[in-house]
Design a protein around this motif. Structure first.
Motif, mmCIF file in Angstrom:
data_model
loop_
_atom_site.group_PDB
_atom_site.id
_atom_site.type_symbol
_atom_site.label_atom_id
_atom_site.label_comp_id
_atom_site.label_asym_id
_atom_site.label_seq_id
_atom_site.Cartn_x
_atom_site.Cartn_y
_atom_site.Cartn_z
ATOM 1 N N LEU A 142 0.919 -1.238 -0.049
ATOM 2 C CA LEU A 142 0.113 0.056 -0.006
ATOM 3 C C LEU A 142 0.778 1.255 0.124
ATOM 4 N N PHE A 143 0.195 2.402 -0.571
ATOM 5 C CA PHE A 143 0.926 3.606 -0.445
ATOM 6 C C PHE A 143 0.126 4.544 0.777
ATOM 7 N N LYS A 144 1.284 5.232 1.578
ATOM 8 C CA LYS A 144 0.560 5.963 2.915
ATOM 9 C C LYS A 144 0.845 7.279 2.666
ATOM 10 N N THR A 145 -0.060 8.372 2.983
ATOM 11 C CA THR A 145 0.180 9.519 2.768
ATOM 12 C C THR A 145 1.017 10.156 4.231
ATOM 13 N N ASP A 205 -0.075 12.155 6.182
ATOM 14 C CA ASP A 205 -1.042 12.546 7.402
ATOM 15 C C ASP A 205 -1.196 11.096 8.034
ATOM 16 N N GLY A 206 -0.826 9.928 7.781
ATOM 17 C CA GLY A 206 -1.248 8.670 8.285
ATOM 18 C C GLY A 206 -2.366 8.043 7.602
ATOM 19 N N ARG A 207 -3.081 8.533 6.441
ATOM 20 C CA ARG A 207 -4.175 7.830 5.783
ATOM 21 C C ARG A 207 -3.515 6.933 4.459
ATOM 22 N N TRP A 208 -4.335 6.126 3.972
ATOM 23 C CA TRP A 208 -3.634 5.208 2.988
ATOM 24 C C TRP A 208 -4.441 5.619 1.513
ATOM 25 N N MET A 209 -4.043 5.317 0.514
ATOM 26 C CA MET A 209 -4.491 5.485 -0.635
ATOM 27 C C MET A 209 -4.827 4.054 -0.915
ATOM 28 N N ILE A 210 -6.269 3.975 -1.609
ATOM 29 C CA ILE A 210 -6.899 2.826 -1.676
ATOM 30 C C ILE A 210 -6.448 1.919 -2.922
ATOM 31 N N PRO A 211 -6.084 0.640 -2.275
ATOM 32 C CA PRO A 211 -5.491 -0.290 -3.478
ATOM 33 C C PRO A 211 -6.698 -0.785 -4.178
ATOM 34 N N THR A 212 -8.051 -0.455 -4.046
ATOM 35 C CA THR A 212 -9.212 -0.882 -4.640
ATOM 36 C C THR A 212 -10.294 -0.191 -4.157
ATOM 37 N N PHE A 240 -4.479 2.364 -6.168
ATOM 38 C CA PHE A 240 -2.937 2.431 -6.133
ATOM 39 C C PHE A 240 -2.268 1.479 -5.562
ATOM 40 N N ARG A 241 -1.276 1.063 -6.037
ATOM 41 C CA ARG A 241 -0.755 -0.467 -5.442
ATOM 42 C C ARG A 241 0.822 -0.239 -5.303
ATOM 43 N N SER A 242 1.590 -0.363 -4.575
ATOM 44 C CA SER A 242 3.110 -0.452 -4.430
ATOM 45 C C SER A 242 3.747 -1.670 -5.303
ATOM 46 N N GLU A 243 2.949 -2.608 -5.655
ATOM 47 C CA GLU A 243 3.474 -3.975 -6.311
ATOM 48 C C GLU A 243 4.805 -4.333 -5.672
ATOM 49 N N ALA A 244 4.903 -4.414 -4.136
ATOM 50 C CA ALA A 244 6.138 -4.463 -3.677
ATOM 51 C C ALA A 244 6.430 -6.046 -3.820
#
Length: 427
Positions: free
Chosen positions: A219-222, A224-231, A261-265
């Protein structure tokens, strides 16, 4: 999340399910953690009962003029208070430890799911449609897009780095048309309610659908501690977070067209060329909230809704049941729709439809009232792609490629294209 009571009563079934998914048998560890927690809770309750009894005895002793007895009881109450504070902290820690273990535990597959270790053990259910019948040479989507001057990977890399794409001109319109077509189909013919959800979510939302705590690296984290949705599964499913629903409001069906948004780690080195595996992509999501009795039926329905998109686009695809080792963390059963890509000469996933039972409902504490009025039950949730817009664009580009390098617009998309019937080289 699984019910610890169910785990205590079905330890062998759990271990068998975990091992079928390639995970370690954990029932003994979970039961031991639960026994520790229950022992601490019982000890705390015993101390509370003794404190209450001793407090009453103090009054009785004073009433009888037995000051020594009263003082001894007061000392006992004071000691119990200190011990109870330690016991309460121990209970909180035991609760947190057990919850963390349960949160990291995958769902139990349905009996109809084939046992296997990876994609090679998935089961083909059916093939639909036909491969393109033209005789000219196939090409991959990135070759087609770059030849048309409508895909710019170099500009995207300068702006954002790897795994991003700039889509331009008529091809950008075609991508927009695909998303609009999907939304219109699902809302006007399939009974889904369109939602425009937040793209940033809090921790609780991702715990609710199962991405946290185990998959934070994806996941991607902002800042301010929120997360960008992966779906859009995340905000759509969490629409019922903490809710107690009336049974007659079910089923609830939601759809949304959003960036994801996905990091594809876990995908380093895979599909590095083109648009197949991106950090940012558009997807039309389907989510259903149903009662416990209708999960399997709704799963078939949702999959049919996703299939209809591919049928109307005239794309050849196959339906696969994922094996136990290839299923997602929260799924009981998953159908993947794999579309035919002539440029790769293979099938690639374009939709994944899963039934999760009450796994997410329990994590979200989302319940409904039993129609018999005797209590409440956790909701059953389902999610699916209806479908991935970027991959649909790839499929249209490769399957509707003409000999001169242009792309014919599928008939289903013509109402959204403003008179454009063919995607041609940019001027």
């Amino acid at each position: 999340m699984l019910d610890i009571k169910w785990i205590r009563e079905n330890s062998e079934a759990l271990d068998k399910a975990l091992q079928s998914r390639g995970a370690e048998a954990l029932s003994a560890e979970l039961i031991a953690a639960d026994e520790k927690r229950r022992s601490l809770v019982q000890s705390l309750q015993d101390m509370q009962s003794r404190r209450n009894a001793a407090s009453k005895e103090i009054g009785q002793a004073l009433g009888k003029g037995d000051k020594d007895r009263a003082e001894a009881l007061k000392a006992e109450v004071a000691e119990l208070k200190g011990r109870m504070q330690d016991a309460e902290e121990g209970t909180r820690q035991a609760d947190a430890a057990l919850d963390d273990m349960l949160m990291r535990l995958p769902n139990v597959p349905l009996e109809s799911v084939p046992v296997g270790s990876d994609e090679n053990d998935n089961r083909e259910e059916r093939k639909v449609g036909a491969k393109p019948g033209w005789a000219h040479k196939a090409a991959e989507h990135y070759e087609i897009g770059e030849d048309l001057g409508l895909l710019d990977f170099e500009a995207a890399a300068r702006i954002s780095g790897a795994r991003f794409t700039v889509v331009k001109g008529q091809l950008a319109r075609l991508e927009r048309a695909l998303g609009q077509f999907m939304l219109d189909l699902h809302t006007t013919e399939h009974g889904y309610t369109e939602v425009n959800p937040p793209l940033l979510v809090r921790d609780d939302a991702l715990y609710g659908t199962g991405q946290l705590p185990k998959f934070s690296e994806d996941l991607f984290k902002t800042t301010d501690g929120r997360w960008m949705i992966p779906t859009a599964e995340v905000p759509l499913t969490n629409l019922v977070y903490g809710e107690l629903l009336d049974h007659d409001t079910l089923p609830l069906r939601f759809t949304a067209l959003t960036p994801c948004f996905r990091s594809e780690a876990g995908s380093a080195g895979r599909d590095t060329r083109g648009m197949l595996r991106q950090h940012q992509f558009n997807k039309c999501e389907l989510v259903s909230i149903v009662d416990a009795e209708h999960g399997v039926e709704e799963h078939e329905r949702m999959t049919a809704c996703a299939e209809e998109v591919l049928k109307r686009l005239g794309l050849h695809y196959r339906v696969m049941t994922l094996c136990t080792g290839d299923m997602g963390f929260g799924a009981q059963k998953t159908y993947d729709l794999e579309v035919w890509l002539p440029g790769q000469d293979t099938y690639r996933e374009i939709s994944s439809c899963s039934v999760c039972g009450d796994f997410q409902g329990r994590r979200m504490n989302a319940r409904y009232r039993d129609p018999d009025g005797k209590g409440t039950r956790f909701v059953t949730t389902l999610n699916g792609s209806g479908v991935a817009v970027g991959r649909a664009l790839i499929a249209v580009m490769e399957n509707y490629l003409e000999e001169d390098g242009s792309i014919t617009v599928p008939e289903a998309l013509l109402p959204y294209m403003g008179g454009i019937t063919r995607i041609e080289k940019a001027d």
